[in-house]
Scaffold this motif. Structure first.
Motif, PDB file in Angstrom:
ATOM      1  N   VAL A  13     -14.045  15.844  -3.080  1.00  0.00           N
ATOM      2  CA  VAL A  13     -13.028  14.798  -3.627  1.00  0.00           C
ATOM      3  C   VAL A  13     -12.773  14.012  -2.359  1.00  0.00           C
ATOM      4  CG1 VAL A  13     -11.555  16.346  -5.042  1.00  0.00           C
ATOM      5  CG2 VAL A  13     -10.857  16.430  -2.753  1.00  0.00           C
ATOM      6  N   ARG A  14     -12.191  12.949  -2.588  1.00  0.00           N
ATOM      7  CA  ARG A  14     -12.118  11.773  -1.566  1.00  0.00           C
ATOM      8  C   ARG A  14     -10.817  10.869  -1.914  1.00  0.00           C
ATOM      9  NH1 ARG A  14     -16.862   7.931  -0.747  1.00  0.00           N
ATOM     10  NH2 ARG A  14     -17.478   9.949   0.334  1.00  0.00           N
ATOM     11  N   PHE A  15     -10.164  10.242  -0.762  1.00  0.00           N
ATOM     12  CA  PHE A  15      -9.060   9.449  -1.233  1.00  0.00           C
ATOM     13  C   PHE A  15      -9.608   8.418  -1.824  1.00  0.00           C
ATOM     14  CE2 PHE A  15      -7.112  11.527   2.510  1.00  0.00           C
ATOM     15  CZ  PHE A  15      -5.951  11.600   2.195  1.00  0.00           C
ATOM     16  N   HIS A  16      -8.785   7.933  -3.003  1.00  0.00           N
ATOM     17  CA  HIS A  16      -9.215   6.813  -4.198  1.00  0.00           C
ATOM     18  C   HIS A  16      -9.479   5.534  -3.246  1.00  0.00           C
ATOM     19  CE1 HIS A  16      -5.660   4.281  -4.071  1.00  0.00           C
ATOM     20  NE2 HIS A  16      -5.006   5.367  -3.787  1.00  0.00           N
ATOM     21  N   HIS A  17      -9.275   5.275  -1.932  1.00  0.00           N
ATOM     22  CA  HIS A  17      -9.708   4.059  -1.348  1.00  0.00           C
ATOM     23  C   HIS A  17      -9.631   4.262  -0.189  1.00  0.00           C
ATOM     24  CE1 HIS A  17      -9.685  -0.108  -0.037  1.00  0.00           C
ATOM     25  NE2 HIS A  17     -10.162  -0.323  -1.338  1.00  0.00           N
ATOM     26  N   ARG A  18     -10.390   3.846   0.711  1.00  0.00           N
ATOM     27  CA  ARG A  18     -10.536   3.937   2.239  1.00  0.00           C
ATOM     28  C   ARG A  18      -9.141   3.633   2.941  1.00  0.00           C
ATOM     29  NH1 ARG A  18     -15.554   2.242   5.966  1.00  0.00           N
ATOM     30  NH2 ARG A  18     -14.478   2.703   8.033  1.00  0.00           N
ATOM     31  N   SER A  19      -8.626   2.562   2.383  1.00  0.00           N
ATOM     32  CA  SER A  19      -7.385   2.029   3.267  1.00  0.00           C
ATOM     33  C   SER A  19      -6.248   2.951   3.162  1.00  0.00           C
ATOM     34  CB  SER A  19      -6.960   0.931   2.659  1.00  0.00           C
ATOM     35  OG  SER A  19      -6.500   0.787   1.431  1.00  0.00           O
ATOM     36  N   THR A  20      -6.301   3.958   1.961  1.00  0.00           N
ATOM     37  CA  THR A  20      -5.230   5.039   1.991  1.00  0.00           C
ATOM     38  C   THR A  20      -5.498   5.951   2.906  1.00  0.00           C
ATOM     39  OG1 THR A  20      -5.220   4.481  -0.656  1.00  0.00           O
ATOM     40  CG2 THR A  20      -4.296   6.461   0.260  1.00  0.00           C
ATOM     41  N   GLN A  21      -6.676   6.287   3.113  1.00  0.00           N
ATOM     42  CA  GLN A  21      -6.900   7.384   4.294  1.00  0.00           C
ATOM     43  C   GLN A  21      -6.334   6.765   5.575  1.00  0.00           C
ATOM     44  OE1 GLN A  21     -10.620   9.179   4.132  1.00  0.00           O
ATOM     45  NE2 GLN A  21     -10.617   9.237   6.215  1.00  0.00           N
ATOM     46  N   LEU A  55       0.925  -1.301   0.178  1.00  0.00           N
ATOM     47  CA  LEU A  55      -0.095   0.059   0.094  1.00  0.00           C
ATOM     48  C   LEU A  55       0.740   1.190   0.029  1.00  0.00           C
ATOM     49  CD1 LEU A  55      -2.799   1.261  -0.030  1.00  0.00           C
ATOM     50  CD2 LEU A  55      -2.658   1.290   2.533  1.00  0.00           C
ATOM     51  N   HIS A  56       1.897   1.158   0.815  1.00  0.00           N
ATOM     52  CA  HIS A  56       3.017   2.336   0.858  1.00  0.00           C
ATOM     53  C   HIS A  56       3.363   2.639  -0.415  1.00  0.00           C
ATOM     54  CE1 HIS A  56       5.854   4.994   2.640  1.00  0.00           C
ATOM     55  NE2 HIS A  56       6.670   4.726   1.738  1.00  0.00           N
ATOM     56  N   PHE A  57       3.721   1.618  -1.191  1.00  0.00           N
ATOM     57  CA  PHE A  57       4.445   1.916  -2.464  1.00  0.00           C
ATOM     58  C   PHE A  57       3.399   2.419  -3.491  1.00  0.00           C
ATOM     59  CE2 PHE A  57       4.876   0.128  -7.030  1.00  0.00           C
ATOM     60  CZ  PHE A  57       6.303   0.574  -7.170  1.00  0.00           C
ATOM     61  N   THR A  58       2.155   1.780  -3.677  1.00  0.00           N
ATOM     62  CA  THR A  58       1.181   2.306  -4.427  1.00  0.00           C
ATOM     63  C   THR A  58       0.805   3.725  -4.049  1.00  0.00           C
ATOM     64  OG1 THR A  58       0.016   0.128  -4.449  1.00  0.00           O
ATOM     65  CG2 THR A  58      -1.275   2.134  -5.195  1.00  0.00           C
ATOM     66  N   ILE A  59       0.736   4.326  -2.834  1.00  0.00           N
ATOM     67  CA  ILE A  59       0.630   5.403  -2.300  1.00  0.00           C
ATOM     68  C   ILE A  59       1.760   6.615  -2.708  1.00  0.00           C
ATOM     69  CG2 ILE A  59       0.208   7.102  -0.531  1.00  0.00           C
ATOM     70  CD1 ILE A  59      -1.180   5.047   1.024  1.00  0.00           C
ATOM     71  N   GLU A  60       2.918   6.086  -2.667  1.00  0.00           N
ATOM     72  CA  GLU A  60       4.144   6.686  -3.071  1.00  0.00           C
ATOM     73  C   GLU A  60       3.981   7.140  -4.495  1.00  0.00           C
ATOM     74  OE1 GLU A  60       8.518   6.689  -1.914  1.00  0.00           O
ATOM     75  OE2 GLU A  60       7.965   4.792  -2.653  1.00  0.00           O
ATOM     76  N   LYS A  61       3.584   6.083  -5.174  1.00  0.00           N
ATOM     77  CA  LYS A  61       3.485   6.338  -6.786  1.00  0.00           C
ATOM     78  C   LYS A  61       2.373   7.348  -7.119  1.00  0.00           C
ATOM     79  CE  LYS A  61       6.353   3.505  -8.865  1.00  0.00           C
ATOM     80  NZ  LYS A  61       7.688   3.973  -9.393  1.00  0.00           N
ATOM     81  N   LYS A  62       1.173   7.308  -6.460  1.00  0.00           N
ATOM     82  CA  LYS A  62       0.260   8.325  -6.767  1.00  0.00           C
ATOM     83  C   LYS A  62       0.663   9.685  -6.200  1.00  0.00           C
ATOM     84  CE  LYS A  62      -3.531   4.877  -7.037  1.00  0.00           C
ATOM     85  NZ  LYS A  62      -3.890   5.293  -8.520  1.00  0.00           N
ATOM     86  N   LEU A  63       1.276   9.930  -5.160  1.00  0.00           N
ATOM     87  CA  LEU A  63       1.695  10.944  -4.516  1.00  0.00           C
ATOM     88  C   LEU A  63       2.584  11.787  -5.419  1.00  0.00           C
ATOM     89  CD1 LEU A  63       1.488  10.623  -0.518  1.00  0.00           C
ATOM     90  CD2 LEU A  63      -0.093  11.874  -2.184  1.00  0.00           C
ATOM     91  N   ASN A  64       3.504  11.040  -6.029  1.00  0.00           N
ATOM     92  CA  ASN A  64       4.764  11.622  -6.462  1.00  0.00           C
ATOM     93  C   ASN A  64       4.674  11.564  -8.136  1.00  0.00           C
ATOM     94  OD1 ASN A  64       5.857  11.901  -4.179  1.00  0.00           O
ATOM     95  ND2 ASN A  64       6.943   9.963  -4.227  1.00  0.00           N
ATOM     96  N   GLU A  65       3.411  11.090  -8.797  1.00  0.00           N
ATOM     97  CA  GLU A  65       3.509  11.173 -10.275  1.00  0.00           C
ATOM     98  C   GLU A  65       3.603  12.672 -10.752  1.00  0.00           C
ATOM     99  OE1 GLU A  65      -0.249   9.580 -10.837  1.00  0.00           O
ATOM    100  OE2 GLU A  65      -1.423  11.196 -10.384  1.00  0.00           O
TER     101      GLU A  65
END
Length: 171
Positions: A94-102, A2-12
């Protein structure tokens, strides 16, 4: 994962977005964590989208980013809310794309507070409630408590003592 996915989306970087460089990487993470915590502890999943005139009745319950980031210029707030971890919602929200991200980002925010010297008792009070002499994990932060338990032994021990099933369900 999950961290990896969030990092990719935050830094895109989006070549069609002129605000790619408005925020430093550390600001992006801090902002996402702060907003996640604001949403979680407000018991909502939506924030007011930037730049739109909102109907107060339609955005009821949504968190206003201007109140979460009074120290940030509107350009920074907008740049954060256009990152890939956010998805458009309805009625100018707007919302986080997935609850687990929040939930994960809220746990990181709490972990950061502990590392910065926030008393454990303050964090404990955000996660646990005692009613009629029985301590439980607040229902709205169960998943956040599980994420934080993976980083903090005191929280983990408190969760194990009060409701160990949380670690299986959300851990």
């Amino acid at each position: 994962m999950l961290h990896f996915t969030i990092e990719k989306k935050l830094n895109e970087r989006d070549s069609h977005r002129s605000d790619n460089d408005v925020l430093a990487v550390s600001e992006i993470w801090q902002g996402a964590e702060r907003l996640a915590a604001a949403l979680t502890f407000s018991k909502t999943f939506s924030a007011i989208a930037p730049g739109l005139e909102q109907d107060v009745e339609m955005v009821g319950g949504a968190v206003d980013p201007r109140k979460v980031f009074p120290d940030w210029a509107p350009e920074k707030q907008n740049a954060l809310l256009r990152r890939g971890v956010f998805a458009p919602s309805t009625y100018g929200r707007v919302r986080f794309h997935h609850r687990s991200t929040q939930e994960y980002l809220t746990a990181r925010w709490l972990e950061g507070l502990l590392k910065a010297g926030c008393p454990f008792s303050k964090i404990h009070d955000l996660i646990f409630a005692t009613t009629y002499g029985v301590t439980t994990v607040r229902p709205s932060v169960r998943a956040t408590a599980a994420w934080l338990s993976s980083k903090n032994a005191e929280i983990r021990n408190a969760v194990l003592k009060t409701d160990p099933l949380i670690l299986i369900q959300h851990g």
